[in-house]
Write a protein that holds these residues in place. Structure first.
Motif, PDB file in Angstrom:
ATOM      1  N   ILE A  79      48.097  51.764  39.150  1.00  0.00           N
ATOM      2  CA  ILE A  79      47.801  50.370  38.828  1.00  0.00           C
ATOM      3  C   ILE A  79      46.299  50.119  38.885  1.00  0.00           C
ATOM      4  O   ILE A  79      45.729  49.466  38.014  1.00  0.00           O
ATOM      5  N   ARG A  80      45.656  50.647  39.924  1.00  0.00           N
ATOM      6  CA  ARG A  80      44.215  50.436  40.078  1.00  0.00           C
ATOM      7  C   ARG A  80      43.446  51.039  38.901  1.00  0.00           C
ATOM      8  O   ARG A  80      42.535  50.403  38.356  1.00  0.00           O
ATOM      9  N   LEU A  81      43.802  52.243  38.498  1.00  0.00           N
ATOM     10  CA  LEU A  81      43.102  52.888  37.383  1.00  0.00           C
ATOM     11  C   LEU A  81      43.329  52.148  36.077  1.00  0.00           C
ATOM     12  O   LEU A  81      42.398  51.969  35.284  1.00  0.00           O
ATOM     13  N   ALA A  82      44.543  51.664  35.847  1.00  0.00           N
ATOM     14  CA  ALA A  82      44.825  50.894  34.628  1.00  0.00           C
ATOM     15  C   ALA A  82      44.043  49.582  34.613  1.00  0.00           C
ATOM     16  O   ALA A  82      43.506  49.188  33.580  1.00  0.00           O
ATOM     17  N   VAL A  83      43.929  48.927  35.772  1.00  0.00           N
ATOM     18  CA  VAL A  83      43.177  47.672  35.845  1.00  0.00           C
ATOM     19  C   VAL A  83      41.690  47.922  35.623  1.00  0.00           C
ATOM     20  O   VAL A  83      41.011  47.148  34.933  1.00  0.00           O
ATOM     21  N   VAL A  84      41.166  49.016  36.165  1.00  0.00           N
ATOM     22  CA  VAL A  84      39.747  49.348  35.958  1.00  0.00           C
ATOM     23  C   VAL A  84      39.480  49.619  34.481  1.00  0.00           C
ATOM     24  O   VAL A  84      38.487  49.126  33.921  1.00  0.00           O
ATOM     25  N   LEU A  85      40.355  50.376  33.835  1.00  0.00           N
ATOM     26  CA  LEU A  85      40.168  50.652  32.406  1.00  0.00           C
ATOM     27  C   LEU A  85      40.311  49.375  31.575  1.00  0.00           C
ATOM     28  O   LEU A  85      39.557  49.162  30.622  1.00  0.00           O
ATOM     29  N   GLY A  86      41.246  48.511  31.933  1.00  0.00           N
ATOM     30  CA  GLY A  86      41.403  47.237  31.234  1.00  0.00           C
ATOM     31  C   GLY A  86      40.194  46.334  31.432  1.00  0.00           C
ATOM     32  O   GLY A  86      39.741  45.672  30.501  1.00  0.00           O
TER      33      GLY A  86
END
Length: 115
Positions: A49-56
């Motif tokens: 979740i953290r990595l997806a939010v950072v990329l978003g």
């Protein structure tokens, strides 16, 4: 000129019509990855979740600065609050889409939990 939601959606459909096969393929691939991540049990890990939010978030920031150039415009042409709110809203929308599309692949990159 009066605007209606049906008119806006029909213009959006005409703009997206050439990209529909690509969009459908991306959604099918993302759905398959989502199912695989659910079966593996790594979809709700905090790392994914953290990595997806950072990329978003990165996509949203990049979109905010690049979007005016896509319309052959610049920040000097943004005059009112509506212009800036539209730009921020579009950038946030792109960020959310990127985060949602990258969440299943990032979940598959996580180690599976020991049961």
């Amino acid at each position: 000129m009066a605007f209606s939601i049906v008119g806006i959606l029909s213009v959006l459909l005409e703009v997206l019509r050439p990209l529909l096969p690509i969009l459908i393929a991306v959604l099918v691939i993302d759905a398959v990855l989502l199912i695989l991540a659910l079966k593996r049990g790594t979809l709700v890990t905090s790392g994914a979740i953290r990595l997806a939010v950072v990329l978003g978030g990165a996509a949203a920031v990049i979109t905010f600065f690049i979007a005016p150039a896509f319309t052959s415009s610049s920040f000097a042409n943004l005059t009112g609050a509506l212009d800036y709110l539209s730009l921020v809203g579009g950038a946030l929308g792109v960020g959310v889409v990127v985060a949602l599309l990258t969440w299943p692949p990032m979940a598959l990159l996580q180690r599976s939990e020991i049961k």
